[in-house]
Design a protein around this motif. Structure first.
Motif, PDB file in Angstrom:
ATOM      1  N   GLU A 167       0.823  -1.198   0.000  1.00  0.00           N
ATOM      2  CA  GLU A 167       0.000   0.000   0.000  1.00  0.00           C
ATOM      3  C   GLU A 167       0.864   1.258   0.000  1.00  0.00           C
ATOM      4  N   MET A 168       0.253   2.355  -0.405  1.00  0.00           N
ATOM      5  CA  MET A 168       0.917   3.650  -0.461  1.00  0.00           C
ATOM      6  C   MET A 168       0.208   4.596   0.494  1.00  0.00           C
ATOM      7  N   PHE A 169       0.929   5.589   1.029  1.00  0.00           N
ATOM      8  CA  PHE A 169       0.392   6.507   2.021  1.00  0.00           C
ATOM      9  C   PHE A 169       0.445   7.951   1.502  1.00  0.00           C
ATOM     10  N   GLU A 193       5.455   4.903  -2.078  1.00  0.00           N
ATOM     11  CA  GLU A 193       5.157   4.732  -3.508  1.00  0.00           C
ATOM     12  C   GLU A 193       6.245   3.951  -4.235  1.00  0.00           C
ATOM     13  N   LEU A 194       7.487   4.009  -3.698  1.00  0.00           N
ATOM     14  CA  LEU A 194       8.582   3.307  -4.373  1.00  0.00           C
ATOM     15  C   LEU A 194       8.432   1.790  -4.257  1.00  0.00           C
ATOM     16  N   GLY A 195       7.786   1.335  -3.192  1.00  0.00           N
ATOM     17  CA  GLY A 195       7.545  -0.105  -3.060  1.00  0.00           C
ATOM     18  C   GLY A 195       6.667  -0.650  -4.166  1.00  0.00           C
ATOM     19  N   PHE A 196       5.842   0.226  -4.736  1.00  0.00           N
ATOM     20  CA  PHE A 196       4.970  -0.170  -5.849  1.00  0.00           C
ATOM     21  C   PHE A 196       5.780  -0.427  -7.121  1.00  0.00           C
ATOM     22  N   ARG A 222      -5.395  -1.542  -5.853  1.00  0.00           N
ATOM     23  CA  ARG A 222      -6.309  -0.494  -6.315  1.00  0.00           C
ATOM     24  C   ARG A 222      -5.618   0.403  -7.336  1.00  0.00           C
ATOM     25  N   LEU A 223      -4.329   0.694  -7.114  1.00  0.00           N
ATOM     26  CA  LEU A 223      -3.583   1.484  -8.084  1.00  0.00           C
ATOM     27  C   LEU A 223      -3.537   0.778  -9.437  1.00  0.00           C
ATOM     28  N   PHE A 228      -5.243   0.081 -15.115  1.00  0.00           N
ATOM     29  CA  PHE A 228      -5.852  -0.685 -16.205  1.00  0.00           C
ATOM     30  C   PHE A 228      -7.102  -0.001 -16.742  1.00  0.00           C
ATOM     31  N   GLN A 229      -7.770   0.799 -15.901  1.00  0.00           N
ATOM     32  CA  GLN A 229      -8.907   1.562 -16.397  1.00  0.00           C
ATOM     33  C   GLN A 229      -8.461   2.644 -17.362  1.00  0.00           C
ATOM     34  N   ASP A 230      -7.284   3.204 -17.104  1.00  0.00           N
ATOM     35  CA  ASP A 230      -6.745   4.208 -18.020  1.00  0.00           C
ATOM     36  C   ASP A 230      -5.222   4.178 -17.922  1.00  0.00           C
ATOM     37  N   PRO A 231      -4.526   3.605 -18.933  1.00  0.00           N
ATOM     38  CA  PRO A 231      -3.068   3.486 -18.881  1.00  0.00           C
ATOM     39  C   PRO A 231      -2.351   4.826 -18.732  1.00  0.00           C
ATOM     40  N   GLN A 232      -2.992   5.946 -19.134  1.00  0.00           N
ATOM     41  CA  GLN A 232      -2.360   7.250 -18.970  1.00  0.00           C
ATOM     42  C   GLN A 232      -2.026   7.516 -17.504  1.00  0.00           C
ATOM     43  N   PHE A 233      -2.894   7.019 -16.609  1.00  0.00           N
ATOM     44  CA  PHE A 233      -2.657   7.217 -15.188  1.00  0.00           C
ATOM     45  C   PHE A 233      -1.311   6.621 -14.780  1.00  0.00           C
ATOM     46  N   GLY A 234      -0.976   5.448 -15.338  1.00  0.00           N
ATOM     47  CA  GLY A 234       0.297   4.806 -15.022  1.00  0.00           C
ATOM     48  C   GLY A 234       1.472   5.687 -15.373  1.00  0.00           C
ATOM     49  N   TYR A 235       1.397   6.362 -16.519  1.00  0.00           N
ATOM     50  CA  TYR A 235       2.480   7.257 -16.936  1.00  0.00           C
ATOM     51  C   TYR A 235       2.592   8.436 -15.975  1.00  0.00           C
ATOM     52  N   TYR A 236       1.458   9.050 -15.635  1.00  0.00           N
ATOM     53  CA  TYR A 236       1.484  10.205 -14.741  1.00  0.00           C
ATOM     54  C   TYR A 236       1.979   9.812 -13.356  1.00  0.00           C
TER      55      TYR A 236
END
Length: 268
Positions: A167-169, A193-196, A222-223, A228-236
């Motif tokens: 998880e991220m905080f 976030e780096l653990g992700f 959840r991330l 997967f709902q919107d790959p753009q989110f992964g880039y951002y």
């Protein structure tokens, strides 16, 4: 060509004759207005054509086009275009229900249109805010609707280095300390976030609460769903995490410079 067509017609007629011997098929043929004892390929084709032409109505046309949009949703890999296609399909089926006088169909699909609209708006808003964040605004307010609240007291350890990370905080109040590099994390900053991004999803540092505070958490699962709902989110998100990492490196460099300067002054 004529002989070939005659052969195909003859074969189809034999198949129809055999099928007509089945009682169930015979009943269907009777319901279609055909004589099971005198069925031919041409007769069946002409009857199906008559049925098709008789059922070409404005309501059915809306239903057919709506069905195409629903099939299209099965072929889409991202959520935003899927929601758009689904909304159009639901709107067309709602019109079909209205024109055909089918109240339940009309109400069902009419209800689905705003539901898909709300979810589409949320996703577009998320991507927009993520894009805005990569352009200079490091606020993570856009993730809050997907997070849950958690409170910590002074002395609590949120996680330790090399622990499994899931998880991220996002800090809301209080202060937290990354012990390995002695950096305080104020409100409004990300932790974990780096653990992700690490291959084995392990913590890269130990974080301890040094002042009672509140955080918001979101699981890596959840991330991934949002990604997967919107790959753009992964880039951002990757850009944001990279910026956080560069900030930490910059802090460490400043600390090293300060320590070296102190050491040099002592020697002098």
């Amino acid at each position: 060509m004529m002989t070939s067509s005659a052969d195909i017609s003859s074969i189809l007629n034999r198949i129809l004759d055999t099928a007509a011997d089945n009682l169930r098929i015979a009943k269907i043929l009777v319901q279609m207005g055909l004589d099971p004892n005198n069925i031919t390929y041409d007769a069946l084709f002409n009857r199906l054509l008559e049925i098709f032409l008789a059922n070409i109505t404005l309501a059915n046309l809306f239903a057919v086009v709506g069905a195409f949009f629903f099939v299209a949703t099965l072929l889409m890999q991202t959520m935003v275009p899927l929601r758009v296609a689904n909304m159009i399909g639901c709107a067309l089926f709602a019109i079909y229900g209205l024109l055909s006088g089918n109240t339940s169909t009309f109400l069902l699909y009419l209800l689905l249109v705003p539901i898909n609209g709300v979810r589409l708006r949320q996703m577009l808003k998320l991507v927009k805010k993520a894009r805005h964040a990569t352009q200079g605004d490091m606020s993570m307010e856009w993730l809050k609707p997907f997070m849950t609240e958690r409170k910590y007291r002074r002395g609590d350890t949120l996680f330790k280095i090399h622990d499994p990370a899931n998880e991220m905080f996002l800090t809301v109040t209080g202060k937290f300390l990354v012990k390995e590099i002695n950096i305080e994390i104020p409100p409004g900053r990300l932790m974990g976030e780096l653990g992700f991004l690490t291959p084995n999803n392990q913590r890269t540092g130990t974080v301890e609460c040094i002042e009672d505070g509140q955080v918001l958490t979101i699981t890596y699962e959840r991330l991934l769903e949002i990604y997967f709902q919107d790959p753009q989110f992964g880039y951002y998100f990757l850009v944001l995490a990279s910026q956080r990492l560069l900030e930490n490196i910059s802090r460490l460099q400043d600390q090293l410079k300060a320590e070296r300067a102190t050491t040099t002054n002592r020697i002098a």
